[in-house]
Design a protein around this motif. Structure first.
Motif, PDB file in Angstrom:
ATOM      1  N   ASN A   4       0.830  -1.203   0.000  1.00  0.00           N
ATOM      2  CA  ASN A   4       0.000   0.000   0.000  1.00  0.00           C
ATOM      3  C   ASN A   4       0.870   1.261   0.000  1.00  0.00           C
ATOM      4  OD1 ASN A   4      -2.102  -1.758   0.167  1.00  0.00           O
ATOM      5  ND2 ASN A   4      -2.780  -1.154   2.207  1.00  0.00           N
ATOM      6  N   SER A   5       1.919   1.261   0.815  1.00  0.00           N
ATOM      7  CA  SER A   5       2.800   2.429   0.904  1.00  0.00           C
ATOM      8  C   SER A   5       3.575   2.645  -0.394  1.00  0.00           C
ATOM      9  CB  SER A   5       3.774   2.259   2.071  1.00  0.00           C
ATOM     10  OG  SER A   5       3.075   2.232   3.297  1.00  0.00           O
ATOM     11  N   ILE A   6       4.006   1.543  -1.026  1.00  0.00           N
ATOM     12  CA  ILE A   6       4.735   1.663  -2.293  1.00  0.00           C
ATOM     13  C   ILE A   6       3.862   2.318  -3.349  1.00  0.00           C
ATOM     14  CG2 ILE A   6       5.669   0.339  -4.233  1.00  0.00           C
ATOM     15  CD1 ILE A   6       6.810  -1.622  -2.204  1.00  0.00           C
ATOM     16  N   ILE A   7       2.615   1.857  -3.453  1.00  0.00           N
ATOM     17  CA  ILE A   7       1.693   2.409  -4.447  1.00  0.00           C
ATOM     18  C   ILE A   7       1.483   3.905  -4.208  1.00  0.00           C
ATOM     19  CG2 ILE A   7      -0.705   2.374  -5.267  1.00  0.00           C
ATOM     20  CD1 ILE A   7      -0.669  -0.660  -4.700  1.00  0.00           C
ATOM     21  N   LYS A   8       1.259   4.273  -2.943  1.00  0.00           N
ATOM     22  CA  LYS A   8       1.043   5.686  -2.631  1.00  0.00           C
ATOM     23  C   LYS A   8       2.280   6.521  -2.942  1.00  0.00           C
ATOM     24  CE  LYS A   8      -0.467   5.106   1.649  1.00  0.00           C
ATOM     25  NZ  LYS A   8      -1.001   5.440   2.989  1.00  0.00           N
ATOM     26  N   LYS A   9       3.457   5.990  -2.593  1.00  0.00           N
ATOM     27  CA  LYS A   9       4.704   6.732  -2.804  1.00  0.00           C
ATOM     28  C   LYS A   9       4.952   6.980  -4.285  1.00  0.00           C
ATOM     29  CE  LYS A   9       8.722   8.492  -1.672  1.00  0.00           C
ATOM     30  NZ  LYS A   9       8.819   9.782  -0.970  1.00  0.00           N
ATOM     31  N   ILE A  10       4.732   5.962  -5.118  1.00  0.00           N
ATOM     32  CA  ILE A  10       4.962   6.097  -6.561  1.00  0.00           C
ATOM     33  C   ILE A  10       4.056   7.173  -7.146  1.00  0.00           C
ATOM     34  CG2 ILE A  10       4.661   4.936  -8.792  1.00  0.00           C
ATOM     35  CD1 ILE A  10       5.578   2.360  -7.439  1.00  0.00           C
ATOM     36  N   ALA A  36      -4.892  -5.018  -3.502  1.00  0.00           N
ATOM     37  CA  ALA A  36      -4.408  -3.703  -3.069  1.00  0.00           C
ATOM     38  C   ALA A  36      -4.669  -2.632  -4.119  1.00  0.00           C
ATOM     39  CB  ALA A  36      -2.916  -3.776  -2.751  1.00  0.00           C
ATOM     40  N   GLY A  37      -4.512  -2.975  -5.385  1.00  0.00           N
ATOM     41  CA  GLY A  37      -4.733  -1.993  -6.446  1.00  0.00           C
ATOM     42  C   GLY A  37      -6.157  -1.474  -6.471  1.00  0.00           C
ATOM     43  N   TYR A  38      -7.118  -2.366  -6.260  1.00  0.00           N
ATOM     44  CA  TYR A  38      -8.527  -1.972  -6.289  1.00  0.00           C
ATOM     45  C   TYR A  38      -8.886  -1.077  -5.102  1.00  0.00           C
ATOM     46  CZ  TYR A  38      -9.410  -5.468  -9.921  1.00  0.00           C
ATOM     47  OH  TYR A  38      -9.402  -6.189 -11.086  1.00  0.00           O
ATOM     48  N   VAL A  39      -8.454  -1.475  -3.915  1.00  0.00           N
ATOM     49  CA  VAL A  39      -8.912  -0.762  -2.719  1.00  0.00           C
ATOM     50  C   VAL A  39      -8.049   0.433  -2.355  1.00  0.00           C
ATOM     51  CG1 VAL A  39      -9.991  -2.837  -1.786  1.00  0.00           C
ATOM     52  CG2 VAL A  39      -7.635  -2.322  -1.184  1.00  0.00           C
ATOM     53  N   VAL A  40      -6.813   0.489  -2.883  1.00  0.00           N
ATOM     54  CA  VAL A  40      -5.918   1.597  -2.538  1.00  0.00           C
ATOM     55  C   VAL A  40      -5.700   2.532  -3.725  1.00  0.00           C
ATOM     56  CG1 VAL A  40      -3.598   2.236  -1.771  1.00  0.00           C
ATOM     57  CG2 VAL A  40      -4.736   0.246  -0.776  1.00  0.00           C
ATOM     58  N   LEU A  41      -5.265   1.973  -4.851  1.00  0.00           N
ATOM     59  CA  LEU A  41      -4.819   2.817  -5.954  1.00  0.00           C
ATOM     60  C   LEU A  41      -5.965   3.520  -6.676  1.00  0.00           C
ATOM     61  CD1 LEU A  41      -2.502   3.846  -7.670  1.00  0.00           C
ATOM     62  CD2 LEU A  41      -2.792   1.866  -9.153  1.00  0.00           C
ATOM     63  N   ILE A  42      -7.085   2.837  -6.886  1.00  0.00           N
ATOM     64  CA  ILE A  42      -8.165   3.439  -7.675  1.00  0.00           C
ATOM     65  C   ILE A  42      -8.735   4.689  -6.987  1.00  0.00           C
ATOM     66  CG2 ILE A  42     -10.494   3.069  -8.586  1.00  0.00           C
ATOM     67  CD1 ILE A  42      -9.632   0.236  -9.307  1.00  0.00           C
TER      68      ILE A  42
END
Length: 420
Positions: A4-10, A36-42
């Motif tokens: 989750n943190s990696i996705i947010k940082k990028i 994680a992509g569905y619930v965090v990144l989108i």
């Protein structure tokens, strides 16, 4: 919490002119983290776009296109690779006893596909989807990107980065030297030459690494950085927290185990009845009579899978039904099981984003409704209309890439050929 943190940082560190590409790329890469992509990144994609003064629905579309439309592509081996490889192995053994398909079977093609999906997805977002959405006049949302990553998360990311570098160095030491433990021994190389009447190539020398150890290596590649992150970010305070996290992860596999149990009976009966072989031979004869063989039969499978995907979600469930028919059939036509699997994966990914039966589709509608400009204007039809350009271009463009890759004769994975 690492992924989750990696996705947010990028995403948060993205320059304005590259925001679309990075959101799509992060979506593609997030499929190694399952949900994680569905619930965090989108939802984060909408926040990022809104912070740059762009339409938040375009951010949702870009992230959704990467997460779901580019589901099979990745720069790394994800959870889908060993799962589909195992199903393909079972189906291949109907006509090729002892045949084995490794998790890295489609790696080279999917590695290149990551850049294709990123470039095409960003172009569609900037040139097609966002212009159609117009100016955003919906609800305003307070945004402070500095609050998205906490100091603890930053410490965790640094620790995870150092742990990852250390792990990569360790793996290279076990692969590169001539006497490395993941290489064939001189005796095994001599045996290979005697049995095959040719010198082994690099990929064959490293076969124990790619075929026998890759799942264990992948487990350590996630566990070690994850543990380092947890300790540094204080989400892991003792060994009990590690056990709880692993137990929670295994609990989420319960549904998969139930599906696999039932599916295993289906595959067993299918193989014992020889129905798959009969259907495969008959269909292969029909295709031969029509003059359809080789690559064009594989392209037909791409479009068939894309159509079936509109009604049956889940990559593994569809492949469990299709593989016992198409793999023996395509072997009859001279195509390897790995090549057939690759064609299936392309078709399976491209229509995820326009299938209302996809399990996360209602959640996407929920994320988007937060930014609807008129009450009641957001529904399944609106999301499908928004995502349709991605689906069509991904399907056609990815198929063209597949055709070009075949004609160039490039390997689709380490030591994997396209034709029997």
């Amino acid at each position: 919490g690492l992924l989750n943190s990696i996705i947010k940082k990028i995403v948060i560190s993205t320059p304005k002119q590259l925001v679309s590409a990075i959101v799509v790329f992060a979506g593609v890469m997030s499929n190694i983290a399952s949900d994680a992509g569905y619930v965090v990144l989108i939802p984060l994609g909408a926040v990022i776009f809104l912070s740059f003064g762009r339409h938040p629905l375009a951010g949702i579309a870009a992230a959704f296109a990467g997460v779901s439309g580019g589901f099979s592509a990745n720069l790394l081996i994800g959870t889908t690779d060993p799962l589909l490889g195992g199903i393909t192995t079972s189906a291949a053994q109907i006509v090729l006893p002892g045949y084995s398909v490794t998790p890295t079977a489609n790696f080279f093609f999917m590695f290149a596909s990551t850049f294709f999906i990123t470039a095409v997805g960003a172009w569609i977002t900037d040139k097609v989807v966002e212009p159609r959405l117009g100016d955003y006049n919906g609800p305003k949302v307070d945004i402070n990107l500095n609050d998205q990553i906490s100091p603890e998360e930053k410490k965790g990311l640094r620790a995870a980065g150092l742990a990852t570098i250390g792990f990569i160095i360790l793996v290279l030491l076990m692969v590169i030297p001539e006497n490395a433990i993941f290489r064939l021994t001189p005796e095994e190389i001599t045996k290979f030459i005697a049995e095959n009447n040719r010198e082994p190539g690099t990929m064959e020398i490293l076969k124990p690494f790619f075929s026998d150890s890759i799942v264990y290596i992948l487990m350590l590649a996630f566990f070690i950085p994850g543990l380092a992150y947890g300790v540094a970010a204080k989400t892991v305070k003792s060994h009990k927290d590690v056990i709880k996290s692993m137990t929670k992860a295994m609990a989420s596999c319960g549904q998969v185990l139930v599906i696999i149990f039932v599916s295993a009976q289906f595959v067993y009966v299918f193989s014992k009845s020889n129905i798959g072989i009969v259907i495969a031979v008959k269909l292969a004869d029909v295709l031969k009579d029509l003059g359809i063989s080789g690559i064009w039969a594989a392209v037909g499978l791409i479009f068939l899978t894309a159509f079936v995907n509109l009604f049956i979600g889940g990559a593994s469930s569809k492949w469990l039904m299709l593989s016992p028919v198409f793999i023996p059939m395509f072997v009859e036509l001279g195509l390897t099981p790995e090549y057939t699997q690759l064609a299936y994966r392309i078709g399976d990914s491209t229509t995820n984003i326009i299938s209302p039966l996809m399990s996360y589709f209602p959640i996407i509608v929920g994320f988007a409704s937060k930014y609807e400009e008129k009450e009641g204007s957001m529904g399944i039809g609106t999301i499908i209309a928004m995502m349709l350009p991605y689906s069509l271009v991904f399907l056609i463009g990815w198929s063209i890439m597949f055709i070009a890759w075949t004609y160039l004769g490039l390997p689709i994975g380490p030591g994997v050929s396209m034709f029997m």
